[in-house]
Design a protein around this motif. Structure first.
Motif, PDB file in Angstrom:
ATOM      1  N   LEU A   1       0.822  -1.201   0.000  1.00 58.95           N
ATOM      2  CA  LEU A   1       0.000   0.000   0.000  1.00 58.95           C
ATOM      3  C   LEU A   1       0.860   1.256   0.000  1.00 58.95           C
ATOM      4  O   LEU A   1       0.611   2.196  -0.758  1.00 58.95           O
ATOM      5  CB  LEU A   1      -0.925  -0.006   1.221  1.00 58.95           C
ATOM      6  N   THR A   2       1.888   1.271   0.835  1.00 56.94           N
ATOM      7  CA  THR A   2       2.731   2.468   0.899  1.00 56.94           C
ATOM      8  C   THR A   2       3.588   2.626  -0.356  1.00 56.94           C
ATOM      9  O   THR A   2       3.914   3.753  -0.738  1.00 56.94           O
ATOM     10  CB  THR A   2       3.628   2.420   2.146  1.00 56.94           C
ATOM     11  N   THR A   3       3.942   1.534  -0.998  1.00 56.05           N
ATOM     12  CA  THR A   3       4.646   1.639  -2.282  1.00 56.05           C
ATOM     13  C   THR A   3       3.737   2.265  -3.325  1.00 56.05           C
ATOM     14  O   THR A   3       4.181   3.065  -4.162  1.00 56.05           O
ATOM     15  CB  THR A   3       5.115   0.258  -2.761  1.00 56.05           C
ATOM     16  N   ALA A   4       2.463   1.922  -3.281  1.00 57.55           N
ATOM     17  CA  ALA A   4       1.490   2.533  -4.196  1.00 57.55           C
ATOM     18  C   ALA A   4       1.394   4.042  -3.954  1.00 57.55           C
ATOM     19  O   ALA A   4       1.323   4.831  -4.902  1.00 57.55           O
ATOM     20  CB  ALA A   4       0.124   1.880  -4.021  1.00 57.55           C
ATOM     21  N   ILE A   5       1.423   4.433  -2.679  1.00 59.16           N
ATOM     22  CA  ILE A   5       1.387   5.865  -2.359  1.00 59.16           C
ATOM     23  C   ILE A   5       2.640   6.555  -2.886  1.00 59.16           C
ATOM     24  O   ILE A   5       2.578   7.638  -3.469  1.00 59.16           O
ATOM     25  CB  ILE A   5       1.261   6.083  -0.837  1.00 59.16           C
ATOM     26  N   GLY A   6       3.798   5.918  -2.695  1.00 58.26           N
ATOM     27  CA  GLY A   6       5.045   6.487  -3.184  1.00 58.26           C
ATOM     28  C   GLY A   6       5.056   6.636  -4.695  1.00 58.26           C
ATOM     29  O   GLY A   6       5.550   7.637  -5.226  1.00 58.26           O
ATOM     30  N   LEU A   7       4.503   5.645  -5.401  1.00 57.15           N
ATOM     31  CA  LEU A   7       4.426   5.725  -6.862  1.00 57.15           C
ATOM     32  C   LEU A   7       3.495   6.849  -7.287  1.00 57.15           C
ATOM     33  O   LEU A   7       3.771   7.581  -8.245  1.00 57.15           O
ATOM     34  CB  LEU A   7       3.940   4.391  -7.427  1.00 57.15           C
ATOM     35  N   PHE A   8       2.384   6.996  -6.568  1.00 59.89           N
ATOM     36  CA  PHE A   8       1.450   8.100  -6.824  1.00 59.89           C
ATOM     37  C   PHE A   8       2.154   9.444  -6.661  1.00 59.89           C
ATOM     38  O   PHE A   8       2.025  10.342  -7.513  1.00 59.89           O
ATOM     39  CB  PHE A   8       0.260   7.989  -5.873  1.00 59.89           C
ATOM     40  N   GLN A   9       2.937   9.591  -5.586  1.00 59.77           N
ATOM     41  CA  GLN A   9       3.700  10.821  -5.365  1.00 59.77           C
ATOM     42  C   GLN A   9       4.654  11.100  -6.517  1.00 59.77           C
ATOM     43  O   GLN A   9       4.754  12.242  -6.999  1.00 59.77           O
ATOM     44  CB  GLN A   9       4.522  10.707  -4.078  1.00 59.77           C
ATOM     45  N   SER A  10       5.357  10.074  -6.959  1.00 59.88           N
ATOM     46  CA  SER A  10       6.360  10.248  -8.010  1.00 59.88           C
ATOM     47  C   SER A  10       5.727  10.671  -9.325  1.00 59.88           C
ATOM     48  O   SER A  10       6.252  11.549 -10.028  1.00 59.88           O
ATOM     49  CB  SER A  10       7.151   8.952  -8.198  1.00 59.88           C
ATOM     50  N   VAL A  11       4.607  10.058  -9.678  1.00 59.38           N
ATOM     51  CA  VAL A  11       3.939  10.386 -10.943  1.00 59.38           C
ATOM     52  C   VAL A  11       3.430  11.823 -10.918  1.00 59.38           C
ATOM     53  O   VAL A  11       3.651  12.592 -11.867  1.00 59.38           O
ATOM     54  CB  VAL A  11       2.785   9.399 -11.211  1.00 59.38           C
ATOM     55  N   ILE A  12       2.766  12.214  -9.825  1.00 68.35           N
ATOM     56  CA  ILE A  12       2.274  13.588  -9.719  1.00 68.35           C
ATOM     57  C   ILE A  12       3.435  14.571  -9.700  1.00 68.35           C
ATOM     58  O   ILE A  12       3.388  15.629 -10.339  1.00 68.35           O
ATOM     59  CB  ILE A  12       1.397  13.756  -8.457  1.00 68.35           C
ATOM     60  N   GLY A  13       4.511  14.228  -8.978  1.00 73.01           N
ATOM     61  CA  GLY A  13       5.681  15.090  -8.926  1.00 73.01           C
ATOM     62  C   GLY A  13       6.312  15.294 -10.293  1.00 73.01           C
ATOM     63  O   GLY A  13       6.763  16.393 -10.629  1.00 73.01           O
ATOM     64  N   PHE A  14       6.321  14.227 -11.114  1.00 75.40           N
ATOM     65  CA  PHE A  14       6.874  14.338 -12.466  1.00 75.40           C
ATOM     66  C   PHE A  14       6.077  15.342 -13.286  1.00 75.40           C
ATOM     67  O   PHE A  14       6.649  16.214 -13.966  1.00 75.40           O
ATOM     68  CB  PHE A  14       6.865  12.974 -13.161  1.00 75.40           C
ATOM     69  N   PHE A  15       4.753  15.242 -13.238  1.00 75.79           N
ATOM     70  CA  PHE A  15       3.930  16.159 -14.026  1.00 75.79           C
ATOM     71  C   PHE A  15       4.027  17.591 -13.503  1.00 75.79           C
ATOM     72  O   PHE A  15       3.967  18.549 -14.281  1.00 75.79           O
ATOM     73  CB  PHE A  15       2.477  15.688 -14.033  1.00 75.79           C
ATOM     74  N   LEU A  16       4.203  17.747 -12.180  1.00 77.80           N
ATOM     75  CA  LEU A  16       4.351  19.092 -11.616  1.00 77.80           C
ATOM     76  C   LEU A  16       5.640  19.749 -12.097  1.00 77.80           C
ATOM     77  O   LEU A  16       5.638  20.908 -12.519  1.00 77.80           O
ATOM     78  CB  LEU A  16       4.333  19.028 -10.087  1.00 77.80           C
ATOM     79  N   ILE A  17       6.747  18.999 -12.036  1.00 71.86           N
ATOM     80  CA  ILE A  17       8.022  19.599 -12.444  1.00 71.86           C
ATOM     81  C   ILE A  17       8.060  19.810 -13.962  1.00 71.86           C
ATOM     82  O   ILE A  17       8.640  20.775 -14.448  1.00 71.86           O
ATOM     83  CB  ILE A  17       9.202  18.723 -11.958  1.00 71.86           C
ATOM     84  N   TRP A  18       7.401  18.913 -14.722  1.00 68.51           N
ATOM     85  CA  TRP A  18       7.321  19.099 -16.168  1.00 68.51           C
ATOM     86  C   TRP A  18       6.509  20.349 -16.502  1.00 68.51           C
ATOM     87  O   TRP A  18       6.906  21.156 -17.348  1.00 68.51           O
ATOM     88  CB  TRP A  18       6.692  17.868 -16.804  1.00 68.51           C
ATOM     89  N   GLY A  19       5.367  20.515 -15.806  1.00 68.80           N
ATOM     90  CA  GLY A  19       4.533  21.683 -16.058  1.00 68.80           C
ATOM     91  C   GLY A  19       5.214  22.978 -15.652  1.00 68.80           C
ATOM     92  O   GLY A  19       5.146  23.985 -16.376  1.00 68.80           O
ATOM     93  N   ALA A  20       5.912  22.962 -14.504  1.00 64.75           N
ATOM     94  CA  ALA A  20       6.621  24.161 -14.061  1.00 64.75           C
ATOM     95  C   ALA A  20       7.734  24.521 -15.033  1.00 64.75           C
ATOM     96  O   ALA A  20       7.971  25.705 -15.321  1.00 64.75           O
ATOM     97  CB  ALA A  20       7.189  23.937 -12.659  1.00 64.75           C
ATOM     98  N   ASN A  21       8.410  23.511 -15.562  1.00 62.78           N
ATOM     99  CA  ASN A  21       9.485  23.766 -16.512  1.00 62.78           C
ATOM    100  C   ASN A  21       8.942  24.338 -17.819  1.00 62.78           C
ATOM    101  O   ASN A  21       9.549  25.241 -18.411  1.00 62.78           O
ATOM    102  CB  ASN A  21      10.254  22.470 -16.778  1.00 62.78           C
ATOM    103  N   ARG A  22       7.793  23.823 -18.260  1.00 64.94           N
ATOM    104  CA  ARG A  22       7.179  24.355 -19.485  1.00 64.94           C
ATOM    105  C   ARG A  22       6.765  25.810 -19.308  1.00 64.94           C
ATOM    106  O   ARG A  22       6.938  26.637 -20.217  1.00 64.94           O
ATOM    107  CB  ARG A  22       5.965  23.502 -19.884  1.00 64.94           C
ATOM    108  N   LEU A  23       6.205  26.129 -18.141  1.00 65.06           N
ATOM    109  CA  LEU A  23       5.825  27.519 -17.873  1.00 65.06           C
ATOM    110  C   LEU A  23       7.048  28.421 -17.841  1.00 65.06           C
ATOM    111  O   LEU A  23       7.012  29.555 -18.343  1.00 65.06           O
ATOM    112  CB  LEU A  23       5.073  27.603 -16.534  1.00 65.06           C
ATOM    113  N   ALA A  24       8.144  27.922 -17.249  1.00 71.34           N
ATOM    114  CA  ALA A  24       9.375  28.712 -17.205  1.00 71.34           C
ATOM    115  C   ALA A  24       9.904  28.962 -18.613  1.00 71.34           C
ATOM    116  O   ALA A  24      10.396  30.057 -18.919  1.00 71.34           O
ATOM    117  CB  ALA A  24      10.423  27.987 -16.362  1.00 71.34           C
ATOM    118  N   GLN A  25       9.810  27.959 -19.482  1.00 65.93           N
ATOM    119  CA  GLN A  25      10.255  28.131 -20.866  1.00 65.93           C
ATOM    120  C   GLN A  25       9.388  29.136 -21.616  1.00 65.93           C
ATOM    121  O   GLN A  25       9.884  29.880 -22.472  1.00 65.93           O
ATOM    122  CB  GLN A  25      10.221  26.785 -21.587  1.00 65.93           C
TER     123      GLN A  25
END
Length: 301
Positions: free
Chosen positions: A269-293
């Motif tokens: 269960l906690t591995t699933a939570i960690g994977l959820f965090q990682s996926v959302i974090g990836f899209f957040l940093i990708w979106g922030a980088n696109r906005l910066a560009q």
């Protein structure tokens, strides 16, 4: 290809300096990714990771149907938003203030004082904060009683917990993070300030038109990285300072993973939570980088 290898041979010692960093990421970030499959299994110690039975999306279905999960995600995001609003600008402001000091002895004394809390662990620093806010003999409540206001149980009231978390983070880490901005400030060409002085610019105008543009790249990069970590928050600080009475506002994903994963041994269960965090974090940093560009000429990639 030959030119590439010649370049590596020419700067071989500089490339060797990269090896410890690469080794750290390989050992602690990439090799553990094999364990992500636990999120799709009912992990059993006896059978090991690979031989444990597959259960597909079972743990994710449980998570997204668990009411407290959304409260925990909300707490994590809110605390990170407050940190972004109040804690992120603090080292920038401190660095700008220190940069204006002309007395080097006084400047170094202030730097030493504000850097020092960083070297205390959260166990120590959190204990100091808890003691200061203690309803019985804490300094803050003693001052309140001196003025006839009565004591307050700060650490057990939900309304105070998040401001205490952000305030203690600012006190502990602002001085250390200011080092990055001071380094960026030292790289600004002094001739720009001289030209601004000749043009009759005031101190505030120099700040707006010379200093801030000079550290803009650093601010943008650190802001992107911070946004990428919006689904995470420091476990140690929260764990040291929270208690069951403030779980409704203080329980974040990292502390929930600790309680459920290590204390209750629900590793899948906690591995699933960690994977959820990682996926959302990836899209957040990708979106922030696109906005910066899009709105500036600075980005991570």
């Amino acid at each position: 290809m030959q030119a590439h290898w010649r370049r590596i041979a020419k700067y071989k010692y500089l490339y060797l300096l990269l090896l410890p960093g690469f080794a750290w990421y390989l050992v602690y970030k990439y090799l553990p990714m094999y364990g992500v499959i636990i999120a799709f299994k009912d992990f059993n110690f006896g059978k090991g990771i690979w031989d444990s039975p597959w259960v597909g999306w079972k743990h994710f279905d449980f998570l997204f149907g668990y009411p407290d999960f959304y409260r925990i995600v909300k707490n994590t995001i809110l605390i990170n938003v407050y940190e972004l609003l109040f804690s992120f600008p603090a080292p920038i402001i401190l660095a700008l203030l220190l940069n204006e000091l002309k007395n080097l002895a006084f400047k170094r004394s202030i730097q030493t004082i504000v850097y020092f809390p960083h070297f205390l662990s959260w166990v120590v620093f959190g204990g100091i904060v808890i003691q200061l806010l203690s309803p019985n003999d804490g300094l803050v409540n003693q001052l309140r009683e001196l003025f006839g206001w009565g004591s307050v149980h700060y650490m057990t009231q939900s309304d105070y917990f998040r401001p205490i978390i952000i305030g203690s983070l600012i006190l502990k880490e602002t001085g250390w993070l200011a080092i990055i901005y001071l380094a960026a400030l030292s790289a600004i060409d002094p001739e720009q300030y001289e030209a601004a002085t000749i043009d009759g610019a005031t101190r505030m105008q120099k700040l707006v038109h010379v200093t801030l543009p000079g550290i803009r790249n650093t601010i943008v990069i650190l802001l992107i990285l911070k946004i990428g970590n919006m689904m995470d928050y420091g476990f140690e600080q929260i764990y040291v300072m929270y208690n069951p009475t403030v779980y409704d506002v203080g329980d974040v994903l990292s502390t929930y993973i600790y309680r459920v994963g290590l204390q209750d041994a629900q590793f899948s269960l906690t591995t699933a939570i960690g994977l959820f965090q990682s996926v959302i974090g990836f899209f957040l940093i990708w979106g922030a980088n696109r906005l910066a560009q899009r709105f500036s000429d600075n980005s991570i990639w």
